[in-house]
Scaffold this motif. Sequence first.
Motif, PDB file in Angstrom:
ATOM      1  N   THR A  10       0.829  -1.219   0.000  1.00  0.00           N
ATOM      2  CA  THR A  10       0.000   0.000   0.000  1.00  0.00           C
ATOM      3  C   THR A  10       0.858   1.262   0.000  1.00  0.00           C
ATOM      4  N   ASN A  11       1.846   1.332   0.882  1.00  0.00           N
ATOM      5  CA  ASN A  11       2.723   2.508   0.955  1.00  0.00           C
ATOM      6  C   ASN A  11       3.888   2.189   1.876  1.00  0.00           C
ATOM      7  N   ILE A  12       4.838   3.106   1.943  1.00  0.00           N
ATOM      8  CA  ILE A  12       6.028   2.918   2.780  1.00  0.00           C
ATOM      9  C   ILE A  12       6.176   4.168   3.632  1.00  0.00           C
ATOM     10  N   GLY A  13       6.330   3.970   4.937  1.00  0.00           N
ATOM     11  CA  GLY A  13       6.540   5.110   5.833  1.00  0.00           C
ATOM     12  C   GLY A  13       7.359   4.664   7.028  1.00  0.00           C
ATOM     13  N   TYR A  14       7.532   5.576   7.960  1.00  0.00           N
ATOM     14  CA  TYR A  14       8.393   5.291   9.109  1.00  0.00           C
ATOM     15  C   TYR A  14       7.584   4.683  10.244  1.00  0.00           C
ATOM     16  N   ASP A  15       7.701   3.374  10.417  1.00  0.00           N
ATOM     17  CA  ASP A  15       7.056   2.703  11.547  1.00  0.00           C
ATOM     18  C   ASP A  15       7.839   1.420  11.815  1.00  0.00           C
ATOM     19  N   HIS A  16       7.823   0.951  13.059  1.00  0.00           N
ATOM     20  CA  HIS A  16       8.525  -0.293  13.453  1.00  0.00           C
ATOM     21  C   HIS A  16       9.990  -0.263  13.008  1.00  0.00           C
ATOM     22  N   MET A  17      10.626   0.912  13.168  1.00  0.00           N
ATOM     23  CA  MET A  17      11.978   1.066  12.614  1.00  0.00           C
ATOM     24  C   MET A  17      13.010   0.203  13.335  1.00  0.00           C
ATOM     25  N   GLU A  18      12.696  -0.187  14.593  1.00  0.00           N
ATOM     26  CA  GLU A  18      13.653  -1.033  15.327  1.00  0.00           C
ATOM     27  C   GLU A  18      13.762  -2.417  14.680  1.00  0.00           C
ATOM     28  N   TYR A  19      12.749  -2.795  13.886  1.00  0.00           N
ATOM     29  CA  TYR A  19      12.801  -4.093  13.198  1.00  0.00           C
ATOM     30  C   TYR A  19      13.090  -3.948  11.710  1.00  0.00           C
ATOM     31  N   LEU A  20      12.642  -2.838  11.108  1.00  0.00           N
ATOM     32  CA  LEU A  20      12.654  -2.751   9.649  1.00  0.00           C
ATOM     33  C   LEU A  20      13.735  -1.842   9.092  1.00  0.00           C
ATOM     34  N   GLY A  21      14.473  -1.157   9.986  1.00  0.00           N
ATOM     35  CA  GLY A  21      15.495  -0.236   9.481  1.00  0.00           C
ATOM     36  C   GLY A  21      15.009   1.197   9.546  1.00  0.00           C
ATOM     37  N   SER A  22      15.949   2.142   9.463  1.00  0.00           N
ATOM     38  CA  SER A  22      15.582   3.535   9.736  1.00  0.00           C
ATOM     39  C   SER A  22      15.493   4.405   8.493  1.00  0.00           C
ATOM     40  N   ASP A  23      15.842   3.845   7.307  1.00  0.00           N
ATOM     41  CA  ASP A  23      15.627   4.693   6.135  1.00  0.00           C
ATOM     42  C   ASP A  23      14.639   4.014   5.196  1.00  0.00           C
ATOM     43  N   LEU A  24      14.031   4.820   4.314  1.00  0.00           N
ATOM     44  CA  LEU A  24      12.946   4.327   3.462  1.00  0.00           C
ATOM     45  C   LEU A  24      13.375   3.162   2.581  1.00  0.00           C
ATOM     46  N   LYS A  25      14.627   3.183   2.126  1.00  0.00           N
ATOM     47  CA  LYS A  25      15.102   2.102   1.257  1.00  0.00           C
ATOM     48  C   LYS A  25      15.087   0.778   2.014  1.00  0.00           C
ATOM     49  N   GLN A  26      15.584   0.807   3.250  1.00  0.00           N
ATOM     50  CA  GLN A  26      15.616  -0.421   4.062  1.00  0.00           C
ATOM     51  C   GLN A  26      14.191  -0.919   4.324  1.00  0.00           C
ATOM     52  N   ILE A  27      13.305   0.026   4.703  1.00  0.00           N
ATOM     53  CA  ILE A  27      11.916  -0.353   5.004  1.00  0.00           C
ATOM     54  C   ILE A  27      11.255  -0.920   3.741  1.00  0.00           C
ATOM     55  N   ALA A  28      11.512  -0.277   2.585  1.00  0.00           N
ATOM     56  CA  ALA A  28      10.944  -0.750   1.314  1.00  0.00           C
ATOM     57  C   ALA A  28      11.433  -2.157   0.998  1.00  0.00           C
ATOM     58  N   LYS A  29      12.697  -2.425   1.295  1.00  0.00           N
ATOM     59  CA  LYS A  29      13.293  -3.744   1.034  1.00  0.00           C
ATOM     60  C   LYS A  29      12.556  -4.809   1.855  1.00  0.00           C
ATOM     61  N   GLU A  30      12.232  -4.464   3.097  1.00  0.00           N
ATOM     62  CA  GLU A  30      11.504  -5.423   3.961  1.00  0.00           C
ATOM     63  C   GLU A  30      10.097  -5.686   3.430  1.00  0.00           C
ATOM     64  N   LYS A  31       9.401  -4.607   3.049  1.00  0.00           N
ATOM     65  CA  LYS A  31       8.026  -4.769   2.534  1.00  0.00           C
ATOM     66  C   LYS A  31       8.051  -5.526   1.204  1.00  0.00           C
ATOM     67  N   ALA A  32       9.059  -5.227   0.363  1.00  0.00           N
ATOM     68  CA  ALA A  32       9.162  -5.887  -0.938  1.00  0.00           C
ATOM     69  C   ALA A  32       9.485  -7.371  -0.789  1.00  0.00           C
ATOM     70  N   GLY A  33       9.807  -7.777   0.409  1.00  0.00           N
ATOM     71  CA  GLY A  33      10.070  -9.199   0.688  1.00  0.00           C
ATOM     72  C   GLY A  33       8.870 -10.091   0.443  1.00  0.00           C
ATOM     73  N   ILE A  34       7.663  -9.507   0.273  1.00  0.00           N
ATOM     74  CA  ILE A  34       6.491 -10.352  -0.016  1.00  0.00           C
ATOM     75  C   ILE A  34       6.367 -10.647  -1.512  1.00  0.00           C
ATOM     76  N   ILE A  35       7.200  -9.998  -2.336  1.00  0.00           N
ATOM     77  CA  ILE A  35       7.110 -10.211  -3.792  1.00  0.00           C
ATOM     78  C   ILE A  35       7.620 -11.613  -4.119  1.00  0.00           C
ATOM     79  N   LYS A  36       6.830 -12.372  -4.886  1.00  0.00           N
ATOM     80  CA  LYS A  36       7.198 -13.752  -5.233  1.00  0.00           C
ATOM     81  C   LYS A  36       7.401 -13.867  -6.743  1.00  0.00           C
ATOM     82  N   SER A  37       8.132 -14.900  -7.145  1.00  0.00           N
ATOM     83  CA  SER A  37       8.428 -15.128  -8.567  1.00  0.00           C
ATOM     84  C   SER A  37       7.172 -15.144  -9.413  1.00  0.00           C
ATOM     85  N   GLY A  38       7.132 -14.241 -10.391  1.00  0.00           N
ATOM     86  CA  GLY A  38       6.040 -14.250 -11.356  1.00  0.00           C
ATOM     87  C   GLY A  38       4.683 -13.798 -10.840  1.00  0.00           C
TER      88      GLY A  38
END
Length: 443
Positions: free
Chosen positions: A170-198
């Motif tokens: 849905t979107n990327i913002g600053y939340d749960h930074m102690e688990y997901l990282g403190s900059d948007l790129k890191q947080i985006a990388k964690e959220k993008a972890g749900i992307i699956k092949s094809g």
Amino acid sequence: MGNVLVKTKEEAISWIHGREKVGIKPGLERMEWMLERVGHPERHLKFVHVAGTNGKGSTVSFISHVLRRSGYTVGTFTSPYLIDFTNRIQVNGEDISGKDLVAILNQVIPLAEELEQSELGGPSEFEVITMVAILYFSQIAKPDIIIWETGLGGRLDSTNVVYPLVSVITNIGYDHMEYLGSDLKQIAKEKAGIIKSGVPVVSGVEQEEAKAVIYEVAKAKKATVYQLGEQFSTVINKIHHSGSKFDFQDIFLTMPNIEISMIGSHQIKNAAIALMTLEILRQYYAFYIEEDSVYTGMKHTFWPGRLEKVLENPLVILDGAHNPEGAESLAEAIHLFNYKRLILVTGILKDKAIQQFYQPLLPLADELIITEPKFPRAKEALEVAKIVHSIGGASHVLVQENWKDAVDMAIQEANKDDLVIITGSLYLISDVRKYILEHYKKS
């Protein structure tokens, strides 16, 4: 291995909450271990997987309302719950029953106890709930499709053991930074972890650097991206304190004048993301979704605690804006209302970006009442007041630690043309909602 099994819904919930002491345990090893033991039932279910900082619940609600109107049986898995623990696992808007919760949890307990003895250690509270949801959907409810919300992040979230039809961010913002990282790129990388092949990806992400991460991960996984503002877009026709109307367009079709009752421009984005997801289900997975079901489903979608009017006189609105992005969306939506004075009641948890949360809201409040959610991680009201004073720009700040007293104070002080908004932690919103509906609606 013990044989402590639960007998009632209350015992089941209490056993699940007892896992809270384990804390948050990112990683999929324990989930994989348990699913392996029960023959991987998740492989026989259809999912739409939804991640994002805000808007997950509303997006899930839009998608499921339209699918239900189209005659599908729809399972939803969401968190946190607002009214009752069992709200987290629903089929066609009905909670899992106490009897089913007990039956399924009694299958999970022996797995959890066996796992406890292994080198992986016992499952967390959220892992247990995720496991209960999968077993309930596969053994008892058997819905046509499940709209499946992440708990935290994506890549290492226990919901990420499923292979969905569509992945939604849905979107990327600053939340749960102690688990997901403190900059948007890191947080985006964690959220993008749900992307699956094809698997197609629907994204409402707006920041360029976060978008770049999503495109990069999707490309590596050969997953097509449908990006808000690129492959699909909206034109706003009307935005109002009772909802909005907008035109929707994607690469397949144009739908004019879609009406939603959810308030705020952020809900138009959530609605558009839902519409794109539905269109992918229709085009690629042969879901039969009539235009009429889309229009009526969108219009009747409701998600409690999101700019929800709970009292008319004075006008009292609840909004679970618990992070900086949520507070900005709320601040923007406040401008849609006509009122004389704004009385703002807030309570927040310790692990939030408190200063950034209050910044957009303080200039709008004629009176701010700071209280405390009844939750172990609540930030003390006096500490919050110090932060608020350090920001400056607040006209009148009061501290009332007891949230019931804070709510009563706001409602009693408000004149009929004033606006009361109660916001912050969803734990606070959940308690306040129950309290107002029980105490004020009757009178």
